[in-house]
Design a protein around this motif. Sequence first.
Motif, mmCIF file in Angstrom:
data_model
loop_
_atom_site.group_PDB
_atom_site.id
_atom_site.type_symbol
_atom_site.label_atom_id
_atom_site.label_comp_id
_atom_site.label_asym_id
_atom_site.label_seq_id
_atom_site.Cartn_x
_atom_site.Cartn_y
_atom_site.Cartn_z
ATOM 1 N N UNK A 131 45.185 16.452 -10.781
ATOM 2 C CA UNK A 131 45.668 15.241 -11.435
ATOM 3 C C UNK A 131 44.488 14.494 -12.059
ATOM 4 N N UNK A 132 44.769 13.468 -12.890
ATOM 5 C CA UNK A 132 43.679 12.781 -13.588
ATOM 6 C C UNK A 132 42.631 12.236 -12.621
ATOM 7 N N UNK A 133 41.378 12.306 -13.042
ATOM 8 C CA UNK A 133 40.296 11.793 -12.217
ATOM 9 C C UNK A 133 40.420 10.281 -12.038
ATOM 10 N N UNK A 134 39.726 9.769 -11.030
ATOM 11 C CA UNK A 134 39.877 8.367 -10.651
ATOM 12 C C UNK A 134 39.607 7.417 -11.818
ATOM 13 N N UNK A 135 38.553 7.672 -12.554
ATOM 14 C CA UNK A 135 38.217 6.732 -13.635
ATOM 15 C C UNK A 135 39.209 6.793 -14.795
ATOM 16 N N UNK A 136 39.933 7.899 -14.912
ATOM 17 C CA UNK A 136 40.958 7.985 -15.943
ATOM 18 C C UNK A 136 42.161 7.107 -15.603
ATOM 19 N N UNK A 137 42.358 6.867 -14.318
ATOM 20 C CA UNK A 137 43.496 6.051 -13.867
ATOM 21 C C UNK A 137 43.102 4.585 -13.712
ATOM 22 N N UNK A 145 32.511 13.037 1.001
ATOM 23 C CA UNK A 145 32.848 14.056 0.005
ATOM 24 C C UNK A 145 33.673 13.453 -1.137
ATOM 25 N N UNK A 146 34.645 12.613 -0.799
ATOM 26 C CA UNK A 146 35.498 12.011 -1.827
ATOM 27 C C UNK A 146 34.696 11.082 -2.727
ATOM 28 N N UNK A 147 33.796 10.299 -2.136
ATOM 29 C CA UNK A 147 32.924 9.451 -2.960
ATOM 30 C C UNK A 147 32.154 10.297 -3.961
ATOM 31 N N UNK A 148 31.639 11.448 -3.507
ATOM 32 C CA UNK A 148 30.838 12.286 -4.397
ATOM 33 C C UNK A 148 31.682 12.842 -5.542
ATOM 34 N N UNK A 149 32.931 13.167 -5.270
ATOM 35 C CA UNK A 149 33.810 13.676 -6.327
ATOM 36 C C UNK A 149 34.107 12.606 -7.363
ATOM 37 N N UNK A 150 34.399 11.390 -6.895
ATOM 38 C CA UNK A 150 34.679 10.284 -7.823
ATOM 39 C C UNK A 150 33.490 10.066 -8.746
ATOM 40 N N UNK A 151 32.300 10.007 -8.169
ATOM 41 C CA UNK A 151 31.111 9.744 -8.971
ATOM 42 C C UNK A 151 30.734 10.931 -9.847
ATOM 43 N N UNK A 152 30.881 12.155 -9.341
ATOM 44 C CA UNK A 152 30.568 13.331 -10.160
ATOM 45 C C UNK A 152 31.445 13.404 -11.406
ATOM 46 N N UNK A 153 32.669 12.922 -11.305
ATOM 47 C CA UNK A 153 33.613 13.010 -12.416
ATOM 48 C C UNK A 153 33.384 11.955 -13.496
ATOM 49 N N UNK A 154 32.571 10.941 -13.222
ATOM 50 C CA UNK A 154 32.365 9.842 -14.160
ATOM 51 C C UNK A 154 31.741 10.334 -15.468
ATOM 52 N N UNK A 155 31.988 9.619 -16.565
ATOM 53 C CA UNK A 155 31.412 10.028 -17.859
ATOM 54 C C UNK A 155 29.893 10.156 -17.847
#
Length: 301
Positions: free
Chosen positions: A105-111, A84-94
Amino acid sequence: MEQVNYDALAKGLLKEDAALVEGLLDTLYRGGGRCDAVLDRSERYSLMAGGKRVRPALTLEFCRLFGGRPEDALPFAAAVEMIHTFSLIHDDLPCMDDDDLRRGRPTNHKVFGEAYALLAGDGLALDAFGMAASNERVTPEARAQAVLLLSRAAGSDGMVRGQVMDMFGEQNTLTYEELLALHAHKTGALIRVAAQLGCLAAGISMDSPKMAAAVGYAERIGLAFQVVDDVLDATSTPEALGKSVGGDAEHHKNTFLSFKSVAEAEAYADRLTAGAVEIISAYEGSERLSALALYLAVRKA
Protein backbone atom coordinates in the motif's frame (compact mmCIF):
# COMPACT_ATOMS: atom_id res chain seq x y z
CA MET A 1 14.10 -31.17 6.33
CA GLU A 2 11.99 -31.58 3.23
CA GLN A 3 10.96 -28.28 1.65
CA VAL A 4 7.29 -28.79 2.39
CA ASN A 5 8.09 -29.38 6.04
CA TYR A 6 10.31 -26.37 6.61
CA ASP A 7 8.03 -24.19 4.50
CA ALA A 8 4.99 -25.06 6.62
CA LEU A 9 6.93 -24.87 9.88
CA ALA A 10 8.40 -21.46 9.06
CA LYS A 11 5.09 -20.00 7.92
CA GLY A 12 3.42 -21.38 11.02
CA LEU A 13 5.92 -19.89 13.45
CA LEU A 14 5.87 -16.53 11.67
CA LYS A 15 2.09 -16.45 11.94
CA GLU A 16 2.20 -17.49 15.60
CA ASP A 17 4.85 -14.95 16.55
CA ALA A 18 3.27 -12.17 14.50
CA ALA A 19 0.00 -12.66 16.36
CA LEU A 20 1.81 -12.31 19.69
CA VAL A 21 3.71 -9.16 18.82
CA GLU A 22 0.81 -7.55 16.98
CA GLY A 23 -1.36 -8.08 20.04
CA LEU A 24 0.98 -5.78 21.94
CA LEU A 25 1.60 -3.33 19.10
CA ASP A 26 -2.14 -2.95 18.57
CA THR A 27 -2.47 -1.40 22.03
CA LEU A 28 -0.20 1.49 21.05
CA TYR A 29 -0.91 4.88 19.51
CA ARG A 30 -4.63 5.10 20.11
CA GLY A 31 -4.70 8.56 21.67
CA GLY A 32 -4.59 12.11 20.50
CA GLY A 33 -7.05 14.94 20.10
CA ARG A 34 -7.93 17.41 17.40
CA CYS A 35 -4.41 18.81 17.23
CA ASP A 36 -2.31 15.66 17.40
CA ALA A 37 -4.33 12.56 16.48
CA VAL A 38 -2.63 12.50 13.08
CA LEU A 39 0.58 11.37 14.78
CA ASP A 40 -1.10 8.26 16.18
CA ARG A 41 -2.78 7.51 12.85
CA SER A 42 0.50 7.84 10.99
CA GLU A 43 2.39 5.62 13.45
CA ARG A 44 -0.33 2.94 13.44
CA TYR A 45 -0.62 3.06 9.66
CA SER A 46 2.91 1.74 9.25
CA LEU A 47 3.27 -0.23 12.48
CA MET A 48 0.15 -2.32 11.82
CA ALA A 49 0.67 -2.74 8.08
CA GLY A 50 1.60 -6.41 8.42
CA GLY A 51 4.70 -7.87 6.86
CA LYS A 52 6.54 -11.06 7.78
CA ARG A 53 7.61 -9.77 11.25
CA VAL A 54 10.88 -11.68 10.90
CA ARG A 55 12.81 -9.59 13.41
CA PRO A 56 10.39 -9.93 16.34
CA ALA A 57 10.00 -13.60 15.47
CA LEU A 58 13.75 -14.03 15.95
CA THR A 59 13.47 -12.46 19.39
CA LEU A 60 10.66 -14.77 20.41
CA GLU A 61 12.22 -17.87 18.84
CA PHE A 62 15.60 -17.46 20.52
CA CYS A 63 13.87 -16.93 23.83
CA ARG A 64 11.97 -20.18 23.22
CA LEU A 65 15.06 -22.06 22.10
CA PHE A 66 16.98 -21.29 25.26
CA GLY A 67 14.20 -22.08 27.71
CA GLY A 68 12.46 -18.75 28.12
CA ARG A 69 8.79 -17.90 27.76
CA PRO A 70 7.79 -15.89 24.69
CA GLU A 71 5.88 -13.50 26.93
CA ASP A 72 9.16 -12.58 28.63
CA ALA A 73 10.61 -11.47 25.30
CA LEU A 74 7.50 -9.75 23.94
CA PRO A 75 8.39 -6.13 24.86
CA PHE A 76 11.83 -6.65 23.34
CA ALA A 77 10.25 -8.07 20.17
CA ALA A 78 7.89 -5.11 19.95
CA ALA A 79 10.80 -2.69 20.39
CA VAL A 80 12.67 -4.30 17.51
CA GLU A 81 9.62 -4.05 15.25
CA MET A 82 9.12 -0.39 16.20
CA ILE A 83 12.72 0.35 15.20
CA HIS A 84 12.28 -1.59 11.97
CA THR A 85 9.08 0.31 11.12
CA PHE A 86 10.74 3.67 11.79
CA SER A 87 13.52 2.69 9.39
CA LEU A 88 11.03 1.78 6.66
CA ILE A 89 9.14 5.07 7.00
CA HIS A 90 12.35 7.07 6.76
CA ASP A 91 13.89 4.95 3.99
CA ASP A 92 10.81 5.57 1.84
CA LEU A 93 11.00 9.38 2.13
CA PRO A 94 11.84 11.42 -0.99
CA CYS A 95 15.19 12.42 0.52
CA MET A 96 16.11 8.73 0.81
CA ASP A 97 14.77 6.05 -1.55
CA ASP A 98 11.65 7.99 -2.59
CA ASP A 99 9.35 4.96 -2.70
CA ASP A 100 5.61 5.00 -3.32
CA LEU A 101 4.72 1.49 -2.14
CA ARG A 102 5.41 -0.45 1.06
CA ARG A 103 3.81 -3.72 2.17
CA GLY A 104 1.34 -3.49 -0.67
CA ARG A 105 0.00 0.00 0.00
CA PRO A 106 1.09 3.65 -0.32
CA THR A 107 4.08 4.64 1.78
CA ASN A 108 3.52 6.70 4.91
CA HIS A 109 4.51 10.03 3.42
CA LYS A 110 2.19 9.49 0.47
CA VAL A 111 -0.74 9.28 2.89
CA PHE A 112 0.23 11.72 5.66
CA GLY A 113 2.84 13.97 4.06
CA GLU A 114 6.57 14.14 4.60
CA ALA A 115 6.55 16.06 7.88
CA TYR A 116 4.14 13.69 9.65
CA ALA A 117 5.95 10.66 8.25
CA LEU A 118 9.24 12.02 9.56
CA LEU A 119 7.75 12.62 13.01
CA ALA A 120 6.02 9.23 13.08
CA GLY A 121 9.37 7.58 12.43
CA ASP A 122 11.01 9.69 15.12
CA GLY A 123 8.31 8.74 17.61
CA LEU A 124 8.58 5.02 16.88
CA ALA A 125 12.37 5.07 17.14
CA LEU A 126 12.41 6.81 20.50
CA ASP A 127 9.44 4.94 21.94
CA ALA A 128 11.17 1.63 21.18
CA PHE A 129 13.73 2.25 23.92
CA GLY A 130 10.98 2.91 26.43
CA MET A 131 9.30 -0.31 25.34
CA ALA A 132 12.49 -2.30 25.92
CA ALA A 133 13.19 -0.58 29.23
CA SER A 134 9.67 -1.36 30.46
CA ASN A 135 10.10 -5.14 30.22
CA GLU A 136 9.56 -6.06 33.87
CA ARG A 137 9.58 -9.80 33.06
CA VAL A 138 13.39 -9.75 32.94
CA THR A 139 16.05 -8.54 35.35
CA PRO A 140 17.07 -4.86 35.51
CA GLU A 141 20.47 -5.89 34.16
CA ALA A 142 18.87 -7.56 31.14
CA ARG A 143 16.73 -4.49 30.49
CA ALA A 144 19.75 -2.19 30.59
CA GLN A 145 21.74 -4.49 28.30
CA ALA A 146 18.83 -4.68 25.87
CA VAL A 147 18.57 -0.90 25.63
CA LEU A 148 22.32 -0.63 25.05
CA LEU A 149 22.31 -3.28 22.33
CA LEU A 150 19.27 -1.75 20.64
CA SER A 151 20.91 1.68 20.65
CA ARG A 152 24.07 0.34 19.08
CA ALA A 153 22.17 -1.62 16.44
CA ALA A 154 19.84 1.21 15.44
CA GLY A 155 22.03 4.27 15.80
CA SER A 156 25.30 5.63 14.49
CA ASP A 157 27.10 2.34 15.12
CA GLY A 158 24.48 0.34 13.25
CA MET A 159 21.53 0.90 10.96
CA VAL A 160 21.93 4.67 10.57
CA ARG A 161 25.57 4.26 9.54
CA GLY A 162 24.52 1.61 7.05
CA GLN A 163 22.02 4.00 5.49
CA VAL A 164 24.75 6.64 5.10
CA MET A 165 27.01 4.07 3.44
CA ASP A 166 24.14 3.11 1.14
CA MET A 167 23.65 6.76 0.14
CA PHE A 168 27.38 7.15 -0.47
CA GLY A 169 27.19 4.13 -2.74
CA GLU A 170 24.61 5.85 -4.94
CA GLN A 171 27.33 8.29 -6.02
CA ASN A 172 30.37 6.05 -5.74
CA THR A 173 31.43 2.51 -6.62
CA LEU A 174 31.92 0.41 -3.50
CA THR A 175 34.33 -2.43 -3.08
CA TYR A 176 32.90 -5.82 -2.19
CA GLU A 177 34.27 -5.44 1.34
CA GLU A 178 32.52 -2.07 1.66
CA LEU A 179 29.26 -3.61 0.45
CA LEU A 180 29.53 -6.32 3.10
CA ALA A 181 30.16 -3.68 5.78
CA LEU A 182 27.20 -1.64 4.52
CA HIS A 183 24.79 -4.52 4.91
CA ALA A 184 26.27 -5.65 8.22
CA HIS A 185 25.13 -2.25 9.47
CA LYS A 186 21.96 -1.45 7.51
CA THR A 187 20.26 -4.85 7.50
CA GLY A 188 22.37 -7.12 9.65
CA ALA A 189 22.58 -5.05 12.83
CA LEU A 190 18.86 -5.13 13.59
CA ILE A 191 18.57 -8.84 12.76
CA ARG A 192 21.51 -9.57 15.04
CA VAL A 193 20.10 -7.57 17.95
CA ALA A 194 16.71 -9.25 17.53
CA ALA A 195 18.38 -12.60 18.23
CA GLN A 196 20.43 -11.17 21.09
CA LEU A 197 17.38 -9.72 22.82
CA GLY A 198 15.67 -13.09 22.69
CA CYS A 199 18.67 -14.63 24.40
CA LEU A 200 18.66 -11.94 27.07
CA ALA A 201 14.98 -12.58 27.76
CA ALA A 202 15.84 -16.25 28.33
CA GLY A 203 18.51 -15.32 30.84
CA ILE A 204 21.49 -15.94 28.56
CA SER A 205 24.57 -13.83 29.33
CA MET A 206 26.48 -11.86 26.72
CA ASP A 207 29.56 -14.10 27.04
CA SER A 208 27.64 -17.38 26.75
CA PRO A 209 28.33 -19.79 23.84
CA LYS A 210 24.58 -19.70 23.25
CA MET A 211 24.72 -15.94 22.66
CA ALA A 212 27.64 -16.47 20.27
CA ALA A 213 25.64 -19.09 18.37
CA ALA A 214 22.67 -16.74 18.12
CA VAL A 215 24.91 -13.99 16.74
CA GLY A 216 26.53 -16.35 14.24
CA TYR A 217 23.16 -17.55 13.03
CA ALA A 218 21.72 -14.03 12.81
CA GLU A 219 24.70 -12.59 10.95
CA ARG A 220 24.44 -15.29 8.30
CA ILE A 221 20.70 -15.11 7.76
CA GLY A 222 20.89 -11.30 7.81
CA LEU A 223 23.37 -11.31 4.96
CA ALA A 224 21.43 -14.01 3.10
CA PHE A 225 18.25 -11.95 3.55
CA GLN A 226 19.91 -8.97 1.88
CA VAL A 227 21.29 -11.06 -0.98
CA VAL A 228 17.81 -12.42 -1.68
CA ASP A 229 16.39 -8.89 -1.37
CA ASP A 230 18.81 -7.66 -4.04
CA VAL A 231 17.80 -10.51 -6.34
CA LEU A 232 14.09 -9.88 -5.81
CA ASP A 233 14.45 -6.15 -6.50
CA ALA A 234 15.92 -7.02 -9.88
CA THR A 235 13.68 -9.94 -10.81
CA SER A 236 10.30 -9.65 -9.03
CA THR A 237 7.21 -7.48 -9.54
CA PRO A 238 5.49 -4.91 -7.29
CA GLU A 239 2.46 -7.22 -7.08
CA ALA A 240 4.52 -10.15 -5.82
CA LEU A 241 6.82 -8.13 -3.58
CA GLY A 242 4.35 -5.64 -2.10
CA LYS A 243 6.73 -2.74 -2.72
CA SER A 244 8.39 -0.97 -5.62
CA VAL A 245 11.00 -2.92 -7.58
CA GLY A 246 13.89 -1.77 -9.71
CA GLY A 247 14.79 0.96 -7.24
CA ASP A 248 18.33 -0.32 -6.77
CA ALA A 249 19.16 0.20 -10.43
CA GLU A 250 17.21 3.47 -10.63
CA HIS A 251 19.19 4.90 -7.70
CA HIS A 252 22.49 3.43 -8.94
CA LYS A 253 22.89 1.43 -5.75
CA ASN A 254 25.69 -1.03 -5.21
CA THR A 255 24.16 -4.47 -4.64
CA PHE A 256 25.32 -8.07 -4.64
CA LEU A 257 24.29 -8.18 -8.29
CA SER A 258 27.02 -5.60 -8.93
CA PHE A 259 29.45 -8.42 -8.20
CA LYS A 260 27.55 -11.65 -8.88
CA SER A 261 25.08 -13.07 -11.35
CA VAL A 262 21.62 -13.97 -10.09
CA ALA A 263 22.60 -17.64 -9.95
CA GLU A 264 25.82 -16.86 -8.08
CA ALA A 265 23.97 -14.63 -5.62
CA GLU A 266 21.37 -17.31 -4.95
CA ALA A 267 24.11 -19.90 -4.39
CA TYR A 268 25.83 -17.53 -1.96
CA ALA A 269 22.58 -17.07 -0.02
CA ASP A 270 22.22 -20.85 0.13
CA ARG A 271 25.74 -21.23 1.58
CA LEU A 272 25.11 -18.58 4.21
CA THR A 273 21.84 -20.26 5.15
CA ALA A 274 23.49 -23.67 5.45
CA GLY A 275 26.08 -22.12 7.75
CA ALA A 276 23.37 -20.60 9.93
CA VAL A 277 21.54 -23.92 10.20
CA GLU A 278 24.77 -25.72 11.08
CA ILE A 279 25.52 -23.28 13.89
CA ILE A 280 22.12 -23.59 15.52
CA SER A 281 21.54 -27.31 14.93
CA ALA A 282 23.57 -28.29 17.99
CA TYR A 283 20.73 -27.11 20.23
CA GLU A 284 17.66 -29.19 20.96
CA GLY A 285 14.56 -27.56 19.56
CA SER A 286 16.41 -25.64 16.83
CA GLU A 287 14.16 -27.00 14.07
CA ARG A 288 12.01 -23.86 14.10
CA LEU A 289 14.95 -21.52 13.57
CA SER A 290 16.45 -23.84 10.96
CA ALA A 291 13.15 -23.84 9.09
CA LEU A 292 12.97 -20.05 9.26
CA ALA A 293 16.46 -19.68 7.78
CA LEU A 294 15.68 -22.09 4.94
CA TYR A 295 12.34 -20.42 4.20
CA LEU A 296 13.85 -16.93 4.04
CA ALA A 297 16.51 -18.09 1.59
CA VAL A 298 13.90 -19.11 -0.99
CA ARG A 299 11.25 -16.49 -0.32
CA LYS A 300 9.60 -14.72 -3.23
CA ALA A 301 8.41 -11.65 -1.33
